[in-house]
Enzyme design. Structure first.
Site, PDB file in Angstrom:
ATOM      1  N   LYS A  17       0.856  -1.192   0.000  1.00 51.92           N
ATOM      2  CA  LYS A  17       0.000   0.000   0.000  1.00 51.92           C
ATOM      3  C   LYS A  17       0.887   1.235   0.000  1.00 51.92           C
ATOM      4  O   LYS A  17       1.944   1.234   0.642  1.00 51.92           O
ATOM      5  CB  LYS A  17      -0.887   0.000   1.252  1.00 51.92           C
ATOM      6  CG  LYS A  17      -1.614   1.300   1.493  1.00 51.92           C
ATOM      7  CD  LYS A  17      -2.601   1.198   2.630  1.00 51.92           C
ATOM      8  CE  LYS A  17      -2.070   1.640   3.980  1.00 51.92           C
ATOM      9  NZ  LYS A  17      -1.584   3.030   4.047  1.00 51.92           N
ATOM     10  N   GLU A  52       0.540   5.817  -0.109  1.00 52.57           N
ATOM     11  CA  GLU A  52      -0.390   6.938   0.102  1.00 52.57           C
ATOM     12  C   GLU A  52      -0.418   7.865  -1.099  1.00 52.57           C
ATOM     13  O   GLU A  52       0.614   8.158  -1.694  1.00 52.57           O
ATOM     14  CB  GLU A  52       0.026   7.727   1.351  1.00 52.57           C
ATOM     15  CG  GLU A  52      -0.128   6.941   2.622  1.00 52.57           C
ATOM     16  CD  GLU A  52       0.138   7.757   3.881  1.00 52.57           C
ATOM     17  OE1 GLU A  52       0.299   8.992   3.788  1.00 52.57           O
ATOM     18  OE2 GLU A  52       0.190   7.132   4.961  1.00 52.57           O
ATOM     19  N   GLU A  94      -9.442   6.971   4.421  1.00 51.15           N
ATOM     20  CA  GLU A  94      -9.279   7.219   5.861  1.00 51.15           C
ATOM     21  C   GLU A  94      -9.907   8.549   6.263  1.00 51.15           C
ATOM     22  O   GLU A  94      -9.669   9.590   5.624  1.00 51.15           O
ATOM     23  CB  GLU A  94      -7.782   7.222   6.228  1.00 51.15           C
ATOM     24  CG  GLU A  94      -7.552   7.537   7.713  1.00 51.15           C
ATOM     25  CD  GLU A  94      -6.140   7.308   8.199  1.00 51.15           C
ATOM     26  OE1 GLU A  94      -5.309   6.793   7.428  1.00 51.15           O
ATOM     27  OE2 GLU A  94      -5.873   7.650   9.373  1.00 51.15           O
TER      28      GLU A  94
HETATM   29  O1  KIV Z   1      -0.103   2.766   8.859  1.00 48.24           O
HETATM   30  C1  KIV Z   1      -1.274   2.434   8.993  1.00 48.24           C
HETATM   31  O2  KIV Z   1      -1.654   1.680   9.879  1.00 48.24           O
HETATM   32  C2  KIV Z   1      -2.220   2.989   8.038  1.00 48.24           C
HETATM   33  C3  KIV Z   1      -3.607   3.199   8.522  1.00 48.24           C
HETATM   34  C4  KIV Z   1      -3.647   4.373   9.428  1.00 48.24           C
HETATM   35  C5  KIV Z   1      -4.536   3.400   7.410  1.00 48.24           C
HETATM   36  O3  KIV Z   1      -1.862   3.328   6.957  1.00 48.24           O
END
Ligand code: KIV
Length: 294
Positions: A120, A122, A189
């Site tokens: 993942k 951002e 989020e």
């Molecule tokens: O780092 C994390 O746990 C996240 C969540 C806050 C979405 O990216």
């Protein structure tokens, strides 16, 4: 009749798509260590996110931007050892993907080598080239929109995002950019439920939420938030606490300390026994010697 149990089938991105198809929400939780991964996996969580939130939950930093790739990989390997069924997703830390496609591919690959099924990162439009590069390297990749903690400075702190239709449209543009770049999912989020529903209706991505209401394909929570073990000042509205692990831990250590100081621990049952004959020899050897002055 065979007594060999069927091997556990690993959750994959295809499993997540099938859950959505059946209208069943996927259960996501963060995990950063082996025991939490084992417990969450046994409890039936579908996805374990090794979040860069480990910077705050595990390492005591003030924000997520302080954690390094090397630190993330230590947490990730531990989680992958513990997860037998859940899909493990590695969260790409700050500056592990922003500088170049080459760096993004190398670091996404390191998460896969550690055992992750996906990564993942951002952002939306502005990270679309990185998403395309990672997807083209054969790695399942997802985006994260709304309150993106790696850009807290730009967002002006922990603030709800996407509160107007215009703002929702911007988030939708970002989600579509992720989709066109080859992402399989997006995490939303801290946005209103209406905004999440608006986006989900208009994209082909799997859409997950943390603080994004119920109209998504599954929910993510931070393990320390729901277990009551986060040490820090942030208390988001979207958290429901299911345990008080922090308070229980502190009390257990207080009780232990009190027992040591009062000589109640260790008790006889915590000591290794020996034969009576050997015990008698020890007693004799321990008897104080009388020194004779010359
Ligand atoms: O780092 C994390 O746990 C996240 C969540 C806050 C979405 O990216």
């Amino acid at each position: 009749m065979s007594h060999v149990s069927a091997p556990t089938r690993r959750v994959t991105t295809a499993t997540l798509a099938a859950l959505r198809e059946r209208g069943e929400p996927a259960v996501w939780i963060t995990a950063y260590d082996y025991p939490t991964a084992v417990f969450a996996d046994r409890a039936g969580a579908d996805v374990l996110l090794v979040g860069d939130s480990a910077a705050m939950t595990m390492l005591g930093h003030e924000s997520t931007t302080s954690i390094t790739m090397d630190e993330m990989l230590v947490f990730t390997r531990a989680v992958c050892r513990g997860a037998k069924r859940a899909l493990v997703i590695g969260d790409m830390p700050f500056l592990s993907y922003q500088p170049s496609n080459a760096r993004a591919i190398r670091n996404a690959g390191a998460f896969v080598a550690a055992g992750c099924g996906a990564v993942k990162l951002e952002g939306g439009l502005r990270v679309a080239p990185r998403v395309r590069a990672i997807a083209d390297a054969g790695i399942a990749v997802m985006g994260h929109l709304g309150l993106t903690p790696q850009s807290l400075g730009q967002l002006g702190g922990y603030r709800v995002q996407g509160k107007t239709l215009a703002a929702a449209q911007c988030l939708l543009d970002d989600a579509l950019a992720l989709q066109n770049a080859g992402a399989f999912a997006v995490l939303l989020e801290a946005i209103p439920a209406e905004t999440a529903a608006f986006i989900r209706e208009r994209v082909d991505l799997l859409v997950y939420g943390i603080g994004a209401g119920p109209h998504v394909d599954g929910q993510l929570v931070i393990a320390h938030d729901v277990l009551g073990s986060f040490v820090g000042d942030i208390a988001p509205r979207f958290v429901r606490r299911y345990a008080e692990v922090g308070a229980v831990t502190e009390q257990a250590i207080r009780d232990y300390a009190a027992d040591v100081r009062a000589f109640r621990f260790p008790a006889p049952e915590h000591c290794y026994p020996i034969d009576d004959e050997d015990a008698a020899e020890f007693r004799a050897a321990l008897r104080p010697r009388i020194e004779v002055a010359s």
